[in-house]
Structure formats: C-alpha cells, structure tokens
Motif scaffolding. Structure first.
Motif, PDB file in Angstrom:
ATOM      1  N   MET A   1      28.891  -8.049  13.294  1.00  0.00           N
ATOM      2  CA  MET A   1      28.241  -7.993  14.571  1.00  0.00           C
ATOM      3  C   MET A   1      27.601  -6.620  14.724  1.00  0.00           C
ATOM      4  N   ALA A   2      26.475  -6.572  15.389  1.00  0.00           N
ATOM      5  CA  ALA A   2      25.741  -5.319  15.521  1.00  0.00           C
ATOM      6  C   ALA A   2      26.257  -4.499  16.689  1.00  0.00           C
ATOM      7  N   ALA A   3      26.098  -3.227  16.598  1.00  0.00           N
ATOM      8  CA  ALA A   3      26.495  -2.318  17.660  1.00  0.00           C
ATOM      9  C   ALA A   3      25.445  -2.290  18.749  1.00  0.00           C
ATOM     10  N   LEU A   4      25.843  -1.887  19.930  1.00  0.00           N
ATOM     11  CA  LEU A   4      24.884  -1.714  21.006  1.00  0.00           C
ATOM     12  C   LEU A   4      24.051  -0.487  20.691  1.00  0.00           C
ATOM     13  N   ASN A   5      22.792  -0.668  20.419  1.00  0.00           N
ATOM     14  CA  ASN A   5      21.940   0.458  20.105  1.00  0.00           C
ATOM     15  C   ASN A   5      20.517   0.155  20.494  1.00  0.00           C
ATOM     16  N   SER A   6      19.652   1.139  20.328  1.00  0.00           N
ATOM     17  CA  SER A   6      18.271   0.987  20.752  1.00  0.00           C
ATOM     18  C   SER A   6      17.521  -0.023  19.901  1.00  0.00           C
ATOM     19  N   GLU A   7      17.954  -0.274  18.666  1.00  0.00           N
ATOM     20  CA  GLU A   7      17.290  -1.258  17.822  1.00  0.00           C
ATOM     21  C   GLU A   7      17.431  -2.669  18.400  1.00  0.00           C
ATOM     22  N   LEU A   8      18.518  -2.930  19.097  1.00  0.00           N
ATOM     23  CA  LEU A   8      18.755  -4.251  19.657  1.00  0.00           C
ATOM     24  C   LEU A   8      18.327  -4.355  21.112  1.00  0.00           C
ATOM     25  N   ALA A   9      17.846  -3.285  21.683  1.00  0.00           N
ATOM     26  CA  ALA A   9      17.371  -3.326  23.065  1.00  0.00           C
ATOM     27  C   ALA A   9      16.061  -4.093  23.119  1.00  0.00           C
ATOM     28  N   PRO A  10      15.823  -4.798  24.216  1.00  0.00           N
ATOM     29  CA  PRO A  10      14.559  -5.528  24.324  1.00  0.00           C
ATOM     30  C   PRO A  10      13.369  -4.570  24.403  1.00  0.00           C
ATOM     31  N   ASN A  11      12.292  -4.955  23.752  1.00  0.00           N
ATOM     32  CA  ASN A  11      11.063  -4.174  23.811  1.00  0.00           C
ATOM     33  C   ASN A  11      10.341  -4.483  25.115  1.00  0.00           C
ATOM     34  N   PRO A  12       9.542  -3.539  25.620  1.00  0.00           N
ATOM     35  CA  PRO A  12       8.775  -3.812  26.844  1.00  0.00           C
ATOM     36  C   PRO A  12       7.900  -5.053  26.650  1.00  0.00           C
ATOM     37  N   GLN A  13       7.847  -5.882  27.643  1.00  0.00           N
ATOM     38  CA  GLN A  13       7.039  -7.106  27.672  1.00  0.00           C
ATOM     39  C   GLN A  13       7.472  -8.156  26.649  1.00  0.00           C
ATOM     40  N   GLU A  14       8.659  -8.021  26.071  1.00  0.00           N
ATOM     41  CA  GLU A  14       9.157  -9.015  25.119  1.00  0.00           C
ATOM     42  C   GLU A  14       9.749 -10.188  25.887  1.00  0.00           C
ATOM     43  N   SER A  15       9.381 -11.400  25.507  1.00  0.00           N
ATOM     44  CA  SER A  15       9.917 -12.578  26.177  1.00  0.00           C
ATOM     45  C   SER A  15      11.341 -12.853  25.704  1.00  0.00           C
ATOM     46  N   LEU A  16      12.046 -13.670  26.465  1.00  0.00           N
ATOM     47  CA  LEU A  16      13.401 -14.064  26.081  1.00  0.00           C
ATOM     48  C   LEU A  16      13.372 -14.739  24.716  1.00  0.00           C
ATOM     49  N   ALA A  17      12.395 -15.610  24.487  1.00  0.00           N
ATOM     50  CA  ALA A  17      12.282 -16.318  23.209  1.00  0.00           C
ATOM     51  C   ALA A  17      12.116 -15.338  22.052  1.00  0.00           C
ATOM     52  N   ASP A  18      11.201 -14.407  22.195  1.00  0.00           N
ATOM     53  CA  ASP A  18      10.948 -13.434  21.132  1.00  0.00           C
ATOM     54  C   ASP A  18      12.159 -12.543  20.896  1.00  0.00           C
ATOM     55  N   TYR A  19      12.800 -12.143  21.982  1.00  0.00           N
ATOM     56  CA  TYR A  19      13.942 -11.240  21.874  1.00  0.00           C
ATOM     57  C   TYR A  19      15.112 -11.914  21.154  1.00  0.00           C
ATOM     58  N   VAL A  20      15.489 -13.115  21.593  1.00  0.00           N
ATOM     59  CA  VAL A  20      16.621 -13.814  20.977  1.00  0.00           C
ATOM     60  C   VAL A  20      16.322 -14.095  19.505  1.00  0.00           C
ATOM     61  N   ARG A  21      15.100 -14.529  19.201  1.00  0.00           N
ATOM     62  CA  ARG A  21      14.724 -14.809  17.815  1.00  0.00           C
ATOM     63  C   ARG A  21      14.805 -13.538  16.968  1.00  0.00           C
ATOM     64  N   ARG A  22      14.273 -12.419  17.483  1.00  0.00           N
ATOM     65  CA  ARG A  22      14.281 -11.157  16.732  1.00  0.00           C
ATOM     66  C   ARG A  22      15.708 -10.696  16.421  1.00  0.00           C
ATOM     67  N   VAL A  23      16.574 -10.728  17.420  1.00  0.00           N
ATOM     68  CA  VAL A  23      17.956 -10.270  17.214  1.00  0.00           C
ATOM     69  C   VAL A  23      18.704 -11.228  16.291  1.00  0.00           C
ATOM     70  N   ARG A  24      18.496 -12.532  16.474  1.00  0.00           N
ATOM     71  CA  ARG A  24      19.160 -13.523  15.612  1.00  0.00           C
ATOM     72  C   ARG A  24      18.771 -13.316  14.152  1.00  0.00           C
ATOM     73  N   ILE A  25      17.486 -13.131  13.906  1.00  0.00           N
ATOM     74  CA  ILE A  25      17.002 -12.940  12.537  1.00  0.00           C
ATOM     75  C   ILE A  25      17.508 -11.616  11.966  1.00  0.00           C
ATOM     76  N   SER A  26      17.563 -10.568  12.794  1.00  0.00           N
ATOM     77  CA  SER A  26      18.061  -9.278  12.301  1.00  0.00           C
ATOM     78  C   SER A  26      19.531  -9.353  11.891  1.00  0.00           C
ATOM     79  N   LEU A  27      20.265 -10.307  12.470  1.00  0.00           N
ATOM     80  CA  LEU A  27      21.674 -10.508  12.117  1.00  0.00           C
ATOM     81  C   LEU A  27      21.848 -11.566  11.029  1.00  0.00           C
ATOM     82  N   SER A  28      20.739 -12.088  10.523  1.00  0.00           N
ATOM     83  CA  SER A  28      20.745 -13.123   9.472  1.00  0.00           C
ATOM     84  C   SER A  28      21.524 -14.361   9.901  1.00  0.00           C
ATOM     85  N   LEU A  29      21.319 -14.775  11.143  1.00  0.00           N
ATOM     86  CA  LEU A  29      21.972 -15.969  11.661  1.00  0.00           C
ATOM     87  C   LEU A  29      20.968 -17.109  11.744  1.00  0.00           C
ATOM     88  N   SER A  30      21.413 -18.326  11.449  1.00  0.00           N
ATOM     89  CA  SER A  30      20.582 -19.500  11.696  1.00  0.00           C
ATOM     90  C   SER A  30      20.744 -19.870  13.168  1.00  0.00           C
TER      91      SER A  30
END
Length: 149
Positions: A1-30
């Motif tokens: 599991m990833a730590a709470l850090n700035s890499e996992l923080a939502p980017n400005p104007q990022e949608s919920l869909a984009d954010y969840v997909r980005r974090v899921r992929i960064s964790l190598s989860l299906s």
C-alpha cells in the motif's frame, strides 16, 4: 500500500475518474483487485473510472481510500473539485494511543510535537523501521510487521 504523499494527491482539475484510475494503475491493481480491497462492486469501480459516478457514498469512499492507501480527504477534494492545501500528518503518542483507533485530533496538528496528556514526543513513523504511518487503523506496520505500540 502506498504512503500518504504528494504523488498520490489529486492534481488540480483532475476528475474523480482520472484520479482513481491514476492511483489504481500506480499501485498495479486491476479494477477487480480494487473492488475486492475496497469492498465495493466491480461495476461500481467501472462506473467511477468511466466518469459515470462523480459522488461517493461514505462506505465506498472509505473503502476506496483504504484500498488505494490514500486519505479520505483526497477523495472528498476531487469529488468537490477543490485543491488539497495541507493534509494534517498522522502522528500519535506511543504511550497514550491505542493502535487501530483514531489518534487524538490534537496530535495531528502541524504544530504538535508532544502529547498534551503525558508529554511524550509524538511519532509519525514506525518506531522499528522508520516508515511513515499509512493509516491510523493499522495496528501493525505493513513494512516490518511490528506493532506501532
């Protein structure tokens, strides 16, 4: 599991869909893995990632935050379309805190350095391996397996 850090923080104007997909992929989860970890339906994850869901109920938000290793505040911010300014750090008193319970809110203040009850220096890392605390709900460090107490 990833730590709470700035890499996992939502980017400005990022949608919920984009954010969840980005974090899921960064964790190598299906999507299936995410759904199982979060305790929600696979179809719900698909709807979120396709942009068909823009608001989350508490149970889904809590499950996603746990499964993705992020703060619930990150999901709140991305759903509302606001930026994250400062997330208070997870700190606890090694003498007073009961692992698995929420730490006292006064400990999470940026200015707090010592416990207001016993005077012990507050910790924000595992006392054994010095890795950051991922969640106050964990009783054991996911990196070394030692109890936080």
């Amino acid at each position: 599991m990833a730590a709470l850090n700035s890499e996992l923080a939502p980017n400005p104007q990022e949608s919920l869909a984009d954010y969840v997909r980005r974090v899921r992929i960064s964790l190598s989860l299906s999507q299936k893995d995410l759904a199982e970890r979060a305790g929600i339906h696979l179809q719900s994850v698909g709807k979120i990632e396709r942009g068909q869901t823009t608001r989350l109920k508490h149970k889904a938000k809590k499950g996603l935050a746990h499964a993705l290793g992020i703060s619930i505040e990150y999901l709140d911010a991305v759903c509302k379309g606001v930026t994250i300014d400062v997330i208070e750090t997870l700190k606890f008193c090694p003498q007073c805190w009961t692992p698995g319970s929420l730490p006292d809110p006064i400990w999470t203040s940026v200015r707090a350095k010592y416990c207001y009850v016993c005077g012990t220096q507050l910790c924000d890392r595992c006392l054994n391996c010095s890795e950051r605390i991922l969640s106050p709900k964990f009783k054991f460090c996911p990196f070394c397996g030692k109890t936080y107490k």
